[in-house]
Design an enzyme around this catalytic site. Structure first.
Site, PDB file in Angstrom:
ATOM      1  N   HIS A 150     -20.152 -29.989  20.028  1.00 26.18           N
ATOM      2  CA  HIS A 150     -19.357 -31.034  20.671  1.00 26.18           C
ATOM      3  C   HIS A 150     -19.673 -31.082  22.178  1.00 26.18           C
ATOM      4  CE1 HIS A 150     -15.183 -32.990  21.325  1.00 26.18           C
ATOM      5  NE2 HIS A 150     -15.655 -32.775  22.529  1.00 26.18           N
ATOM      6  N   GLU A 151     -19.707 -29.913  22.820  1.00 27.85           N
ATOM      7  CA  GLU A 151     -19.947 -29.876  24.274  1.00 27.85           C
ATOM      8  C   GLU A 151     -21.377 -30.289  24.605  1.00 27.85           C
ATOM      9  OE1 GLU A 151     -17.369 -29.844  25.943  1.00 27.85           O
ATOM     10  OE2 GLU A 151     -16.108 -29.075  24.331  1.00 27.85           O
ATOM     11  N   GLY A 182     -13.253 -26.212  25.095  1.00 27.07           N
ATOM     12  CA  GLY A 182     -14.543 -26.470  25.722  1.00 27.07           C
ATOM     13  C   GLY A 182     -14.427 -27.605  26.715  1.00 27.07           C
ATOM     14  N   GLN A 198     -17.628 -34.379  31.958  1.00 24.57           N
ATOM     15  CA  GLN A 198     -16.198 -34.692  31.804  1.00 24.57           C
ATOM     16  C   GLN A 198     -15.421 -34.544  33.103  1.00 24.57           C
ATOM     17  OE1 GLN A 198     -15.760 -32.084  28.077  1.00 24.57           O
ATOM     18  NE2 GLN A 198     -14.176 -33.632  27.807  1.00 24.57           N
ATOM     19  N   HIS A 253     -21.732 -33.964  24.855  1.00 24.87           N
ATOM     20  CA  HIS A 253     -21.279 -34.548  26.126  1.00 24.87           C
ATOM     21  C   HIS A 253     -22.421 -34.631  27.143  1.00 24.87           C
ATOM     22  CE1 HIS A 253     -16.989 -35.220  25.823  1.00 24.87           C
ATOM     23  NE2 HIS A 253     -16.767 -34.013  25.319  1.00 24.87           N
ATOM     24  N   CYS A 298     -10.754 -34.312  21.887  1.00 28.71           N
ATOM     25  CA  CYS A 298     -11.567 -34.177  23.095  1.00 28.71           C
ATOM     26  C   CYS A 298     -10.654 -34.383  24.294  1.00 28.71           C
ATOM     27  CB  CYS A 298     -12.681 -35.222  23.079  1.00 28.71           C
ATOM     28  SG  CYS A 298     -13.700 -35.203  24.565  1.00 28.71           S
ATOM     29  N   LEU A 299     -10.808 -33.544  25.321  1.00 25.67           N
ATOM     30  CA  LEU A 299      -9.930 -33.646  26.493  1.00 25.67           C
ATOM     31  C   LEU A 299     -10.115 -34.983  27.221  1.00 25.67           C
ATOM     32  CD1 LEU A 299     -10.129 -30.003  27.936  1.00 25.67           C
ATOM     33  CD2 LEU A 299      -8.312 -31.025  26.546  1.00 25.67           C
TER      34      LEU A 299
HETATM   35 NI    NI Z   1     -14.997 -33.371  24.384  1.00 25.72          NI
END
Ligand code: NI
Length: 188
Positions: free
Chosen positions: A151-152, A49, A54, A155, A109-110
């Site tokens: 999670h997304e 995701g 981000q 953000h 998380c990226l």
């Molecule tokens: Ni993340």
């Protein structure tokens, strides 16, 4: 105009990750190009995701792809609540009807390289959003797919897993979080 090719995944503690994103007012070619670029960045980073903040874009939009797990041999059509057939884009998403058990599971998380820790989330959720054609979509998810969407969606409100981790997980990642903050301070 945003140049999609210039978009990169931002690392914590970039302030863009902490802002509350704004609704996408209209689904334009620019929105479609940004979403396509986000899918590309997500797949290349081997994530499931990626949310617009981000990549520094303050929109309520995320992309997600939780493929069927190869071990269980299920096709997405068999289990639409647990996986996706292809990467999807969700615009102005709203989560509701959280349900099922509170499950503790390790997340990464990226935007938080080398940080992983247990986060507790409800197992099930319903997502209302628009797709890239502007059509409303409503989907129920459980398991990893539900976790990914939660999670997304976090953000989009500037919330990161380090805010939601169990105290144990936060402690375990404390020095790594400090390293990332120092790295950013040094780069300024
Ligand atoms: Ni993340």
């Amino acid at each position: 105009m945003i140049d999609p090719a210039a978009l990169r995944i931002l690392d914590f503690p970039d302030p863009a990750l902490r802002r509350r994103a704004d609704p996408v007012p209209a689904i334009t070619d620019e929105v479609r190009a940004v979403a396509a670029r986000m899918i590309d960045l997500m797949v290349r980073a081997e994530g499931i995701g990626l949310a617009a903040p981000q990549v520094g874009v303050p929109w309520r939009l995320f992309v997600a792809f939780v493929p069927p797990s190869p071990e269980d041999g299920r096709a997405p059509g068999d289990e639409p609540e647990t996986c996706q057939a292809e990467p999807e884009v969700f615009i102005n998403p709203v989560l509701r009807d959280f349900g099922g058990e509170l499950v503790q599971f390790e997340e990464g998380c990226l935007s938080l390289p080398d940080i992983r820790g247990d986060v507790r989330r409800p197992d099930q959720v319903t997502l209302d959003a628009l797709d890239l054609a502007g059509a409303p979509v409503t989907r129920r998810a459980r398991g990893l797919l539900s976790r990914c969407w939660q999670h997304e969606a976090d953000h989009l409100d500037g919330v990161l897993i380090i805010d939601r981790m169990t105290p144990m997980a936060r402690m375990k990642n404390r020095s790594r979080i400090r390293d990332l903050e120092r790295l950013a301070a040094g780069a300024r």
